[in-house]
Write a protein that holds these residues in place. Structure first.
Motif, PDB file in Angstrom:
ATOM      1  N   SER A 132      47.780  73.768  11.824  1.00 16.15           N
ATOM      2  CA  SER A 132      47.905  72.497  11.112  1.00 16.15           C
ATOM      3  C   SER A 132      48.125  71.386  12.126  1.00 16.15           C
ATOM      4  CB  SER A 132      49.084  72.531  10.137  1.00 16.15           C
ATOM      5  OG  SER A 132      48.862  73.472   9.122  1.00 16.15           O
ATOM      6  N   GLU A 133      47.558  70.247  11.850  1.00 16.80           N
ATOM      7  CA  GLU A 133      47.724  69.080  12.717  1.00 16.80           C
ATOM      8  C   GLU A 133      48.812  68.195  12.119  1.00 16.80           C
ATOM      9  OE1 GLU A 133      44.413  66.693  15.047  1.00 16.80           O
ATOM     10  OE2 GLU A 133      44.563  65.999  12.969  1.00 16.80           O
ATOM     11  N   ASN A 134      49.894  67.999  12.859  1.00 18.83           N
ATOM     12  CA  ASN A 134      51.036  67.234  12.363  1.00 18.83           C
ATOM     13  C   ASN A 134      51.211  65.970  13.192  1.00 18.83           C
ATOM     14  OD1 ASN A 134      52.212  69.352  10.424  1.00 18.83           O
ATOM     15  ND2 ASN A 134      51.989  70.490  12.337  1.00 18.83           N
ATOM     16  N   LYS A 135      51.380  64.851  12.499  1.00 20.28           N
ATOM     17  CA  LYS A 135      51.500  63.569  13.191  1.00 20.28           C
ATOM     18  C   LYS A 135      52.508  62.671  12.483  1.00 20.28           C
ATOM     19  CE  LYS A 135      46.782  63.579  15.044  1.00 20.28           C
ATOM     20  NZ  LYS A 135      45.507  62.837  15.169  1.00 20.28           N
ATOM     21  N   ILE A 136      52.965  61.665  13.233  1.00 18.81           N
ATOM     22  CA  ILE A 136      53.828  60.642  12.674  1.00 18.81           C
ATOM     23  C   ILE A 136      53.199  59.282  12.952  1.00 18.81           C
ATOM     24  CG2 ILE A 136      55.250  60.508  14.779  1.00 18.81           C
ATOM     25  CD1 ILE A 136      57.639  59.833  13.008  1.00 18.81           C
ATOM     26  N   LYS A 137      53.288  58.394  11.982  1.00 16.97           N
ATOM     27  CA  LYS A 137      52.802  57.026  12.154  1.00 16.97           C
ATOM     28  C   LYS A 137      53.994  56.089  12.012  1.00 16.97           C
ATOM     29  CE  LYS A 137      49.464  53.647  10.395  1.00 16.97           C
ATOM     30  NZ  LYS A 137      48.444  53.371   9.344  1.00 16.97           N
ATOM     31  N   ILE A 138      54.306  55.380  13.093  1.00 20.70           N
ATOM     32  CA  ILE A 138      55.439  54.453  13.100  1.00 20.70           C
ATOM     33  C   ILE A 138      54.909  53.059  12.774  1.00 20.70           C
ATOM     34  CG2 ILE A 138      57.342  53.507  14.465  1.00 20.70           C
ATOM     35  CD1 ILE A 138      57.013  56.068  16.252  1.00 20.70           C
ATOM     36  N   LYS A 139      55.348  52.522  11.653  1.00 13.61           N
ATOM     37  CA  LYS A 139      54.833  51.229  11.186  1.00 13.61           C
ATOM     38  C   LYS A 139      55.678  50.057  11.677  1.00 13.61           C
ATOM     39  CE  LYS A 139      55.228  52.925   7.094  1.00 13.61           C
ATOM     40  NZ  LYS A 139      55.268  53.100   5.628  1.00 13.61           N
ATOM     41  N   SER A 140      56.966  50.283  11.834  1.00 15.91           N
ATOM     42  CA  SER A 140      57.878  49.223  12.280  1.00 15.91           C
ATOM     43  C   SER A 140      59.146  49.874  12.811  1.00 15.91           C
ATOM     44  CB  SER A 140      58.209  48.268  11.130  1.00 15.91           C
ATOM     45  OG  SER A 140      58.768  48.985  10.040  1.00 15.91           O
ATOM     46  N   THR A 141      60.032  49.091  13.385  1.00 17.41           N
ATOM     47  CA  THR A 141      61.292  49.614  13.917  1.00 17.41           C
ATOM     48  C   THR A 141      62.435  48.673  13.568  1.00 17.41           C
ATOM     49  OG1 THR A 141      61.176  48.469  16.045  1.00 17.41           O
ATOM     50  CG2 THR A 141      60.046  50.597  15.890  1.00 17.41           C
ATOM     51  N   GLN A 142      63.640  49.207  13.619  1.00 15.29           N
ATOM     52  CA  GLN A 142      64.843  48.388  13.488  1.00 15.29           C
ATOM     53  C   GLN A 142      65.297  47.884  14.852  1.00 15.29           C
ATOM     54  OE1 GLN A 142      66.223  47.861  10.252  1.00 15.29           O
ATOM     55  NE2 GLN A 142      64.288  48.866   9.699  1.00 15.29           N
ATOM     56  N   THR A 172      49.900  53.899  15.100  1.00 16.74           N
ATOM     57  CA  THR A 172      49.007  54.896  15.686  1.00 16.74           C
ATOM     58  C   THR A 172      49.559  56.277  15.359  1.00 16.74           C
ATOM     59  OG1 THR A 172      47.922  55.606  17.727  1.00 16.74           O
ATOM     60  CG2 THR A 172      50.231  54.946  17.900  1.00 16.74           C
ATOM     61  N   TYR A 173      48.707  57.267  15.333  1.00 16.13           N
ATOM     62  CA  TYR A 173      49.137  58.610  14.957  1.00 16.13           C
ATOM     63  C   TYR A 173      49.610  59.369  16.198  1.00 16.13           C
ATOM     64  CZ  TYR A 173      47.048  57.633  10.440  1.00 16.13           C
ATOM     65  OH  TYR A 173      46.757  57.081   9.222  1.00 16.13           O
ATOM     66  N   ILE A 174      50.876  59.747  16.186  1.00 16.24           N
ATOM     67  CA  ILE A 174      51.498  60.417  17.328  1.00 16.24           C
ATOM     68  C   ILE A 174      51.725  61.887  16.976  1.00 16.24           C
ATOM     69  CG2 ILE A 174      53.557  60.504  18.792  1.00 16.24           C
ATOM     70  CD1 ILE A 174      53.838  57.472  18.291  1.00 16.24           C
ATOM     71  N   PRO A 175      51.245  62.809  17.808  1.00 23.09           N
ATOM     72  CA  PRO A 175      51.408  64.240  17.512  1.00 23.09           C
ATOM     73  C   PRO A 175      52.872  64.659  17.379  1.00 23.09           C
ATOM     74  CG  PRO A 175      49.795  63.912  19.249  1.00 23.09           C
ATOM     75  CD  PRO A 175      50.453  62.580  19.027  1.00 23.09           C
ATOM     76  N   VAL A 176      53.101  65.556  16.448  1.00 27.19           N
ATOM     77  CA  VAL A 176      54.430  66.126  16.222  1.00 27.19           C
ATOM     78  C   VAL A 176      54.332  67.632  16.453  1.00 27.19           C
ATOM     79  CG1 VAL A 176      56.308  66.467  14.583  1.00 27.19           C
ATOM     80  CG2 VAL A 176      54.968  64.350  14.518  1.00 27.19           C
ATOM     81  N   PRO A 177      54.636  68.110  17.654  1.00 28.67           N
ATOM     82  CA  PRO A 177      54.565  69.554  17.913  1.00 28.67           C
ATOM     83  C   PRO A 177      55.549  70.315  17.025  1.00 28.67           C
ATOM     84  CG  PRO A 177      54.754  68.302  19.951  1.00 28.67           C
ATOM     85  CD  PRO A 177      55.049  67.354  18.841  1.00 28.67           C
ATOM     86  N   LYS A 178      55.099  71.425  16.471  1.00 25.90           N
ATOM     87  CA  LYS A 178      55.956  72.234  15.613  1.00 25.90           C
ATOM     88  C   LYS A 178      55.964  73.678  16.076  1.00 25.90           C
ATOM     89  CE  LYS A 178      56.163  69.654  11.286  1.00 25.90           C
ATOM     90  NZ  LYS A 178      56.017  69.740   9.811  1.00 25.90           N
ATOM     91  N   TYR A 199      55.139  60.729   7.896  1.00 23.94           N
ATOM     92  CA  TYR A 199      54.662  61.975   8.480  1.00 23.94           C
ATOM     93  C   TYR A 199      53.359  62.387   7.796  1.00 23.94           C
ATOM     94  CZ  TYR A 199      58.805  63.214  11.241  1.00 23.94           C
ATOM     95  OH  TYR A 199      59.800  63.253  12.188  1.00 23.94           O
ATOM     96  N   TYR A 200      52.471  62.988   8.585  1.00 23.49           N
ATOM     97  CA  TYR A 200      51.209  63.478   8.047  1.00 23.49           C
ATOM     98  C   TYR A 200      50.982  64.903   8.537  1.00 23.49           C
ATOM     99  CZ  TYR A 200      50.263  58.534   7.144  1.00 23.49           C
ATOM    100  OH  TYR A 200      50.338  57.244   6.708  1.00 23.49           O
ATOM    101  N   SER A 201      50.440  65.729   7.663  1.00 25.05           N
ATOM    102  CA  SER A 201      50.095  67.097   8.046  1.00 25.05           C
ATOM    103  C   SER A 201      48.735  67.436   7.462  1.00 25.05           C
ATOM    104  CB  SER A 201      51.145  68.085   7.532  1.00 25.05           C
ATOM    105  OG  SER A 201      50.827  69.406   7.931  1.00 25.05           O
ATOM    106  N   LYS A 202      47.825  67.885   8.323  1.00 23.88           N
ATOM    107  CA  LYS A 202      46.473  68.235   7.891  1.00 23.88           C
ATOM    108  C   LYS A 202      46.170  69.668   8.309  1.00 23.88           C
ATOM    109  CE  LYS A 202      41.635  66.782   8.187  1.00 23.88           C
ATOM    110  NZ  LYS A 202      40.677  65.809   8.781  1.00 23.88           N
ATOM    111  N   ILE A 203      45.838  70.497   7.324  1.00 21.19           N
ATOM    112  CA  ILE A 203      45.502  71.892   7.602  1.00 21.19           C
ATOM    113  C   ILE A 203      44.094  71.948   8.184  1.00 21.19           C
ATOM    114  CG2 ILE A 203      45.139  74.173   6.601  1.00 21.19           C
ATOM    115  CD1 ILE A 203      47.188  73.427   4.456  1.00 21.19           C
TER     116      ILE A 203
END
Length: 304
Positions: A52-62, A76-82, A42-46
């Protein structure tokens, strides 16, 4: 060293729900991923003093449980609405309790979760993130797969039938929206669900095993068996010796369902029932006699 993780169960309209409607969540998602904690960040940038801009980066999956879009979701950076940042939840504004989950994460231990992504216009957003160490992930994945089978059904009548099968299989019950939709397309004629014979048998067996939410589905089809169930429940409640441990409301409801009478029953037995609690509440010794009388009355009605 232990790390305190605080993970919201759900985002957007699901954020404050204590119970996830997995069927709706699955159908509203375009991509569903089973992941481990190290598969994403997870990433959060003020950006300024109010956003604040909140995103998730998925690197791999099970495991990829669902994917019906072509958009790339890896690295890729996917927005995380809060809530309070990207949207404002009416329940939150009007005072409903905030629901979140805090967990202690131990090093070298695997923590699994499921990500639900939704395509909005040309972008993916994170719709929900279910992250609980006490979940039965195999069971949850099985439910998601069952829901996707329903999603692939083209006939509306068959879709309705399969949905009812799903709800019965998992001891669940359709929402108001579900019933209203099938009324709007004339598959249902009223607020009452329609079950075929096999579904009725399943619902009855589930009910007799304690799933009382199916009462409205079965009581008029199997009145004798339903009455016997509630008479036994009344007897069990009445055998409790400590008044503080008795739910007289449950006894009253059991009597009403055993006799197919309503809360507003103004018969002699109905008035007697009302003395179990409320303005005309009797002392405990008298309540015990009242319960015995009501049980006998229910048995007499049932065995006529």
């Amino acid at each position: 060293m232990k790390i305190l993780l605080f993970t919201l169960l759900l985002f957007q309209n699901f954020t404050y729900s204590q119970r996830v409607d997995l069927r709706k969540l699955t159908l509203n998602s375009n991509i569903i991923l089973f992941v481990e904690r190290n598969d994403f960040d997870y990433y959060s940038k003020i950006k300024n003093d109010h956003f604040s801009e909140n995103k998730i980066k998925i690197k791999s999956t099970q495991q990829i449980l669902k994917n019906n879009v072509t958009e790339n979701f890896l690295n890729t950076y996917i927005p995380v609405p809060k809530e309070g940042n990207d949207f404002y939840d009416n329940g939150r504004i009007n005072g409903e309790d905030f629901m979140g989950v805090g967990e202690i994460a131990e090093p070298n231990k695997k923590y699994y979760s499921i990500l639900f992504l939704k395509k909005q216009k040309s972008k993916l957003i994170l719709l929900a993130h279910i992250n609980r160490s006490d979940f039965d992930w195999k069971e949850l994945i099985k439910k998601i797969n069952d829901i996707q089978e329903i999603e692939n059904t083209t006939s509306q009548k068959e879709t309705y039938k399969k949905n009812i099968d799903y709800y019965l299989k998992y001891d669940d019950y359709p929402s108001y929206e579900f019933i209203e939709y099938y009324k709007n397309i004339n598959i249902l004629k009223s607020d009452s669900l329609v079950l075929d014979n096999n579904q009725l048998i399943v619902a009855k067996e589930k009910f007799l095993n304690g799933i009382e939410r199916y009462y409205d589905l079965v009581w008029n089809k199997f009145p004798k068996e339903i009455s016997k169930y509630y008479i036994q429940k009344m007897k069990k409640i009445s055998q409790t010796e400590n008044e503080e441990e008795i739910s007289f409301y449950d006894f009253q409801e059991a009597y009403e369902r055993a006799t197919h009478t309503g809360f507003m029953d103004d018969s002699e037995m109905g008035k007697l029932k009302n003395k179990l609690f409320g303005n005309d509440e009797a002392i405990f010794e008298e309540k015990q006699k009242i319960m015995k009388t009501l049980i006998e009355n229910a048995e007499n009605k049932n065995y006529r």
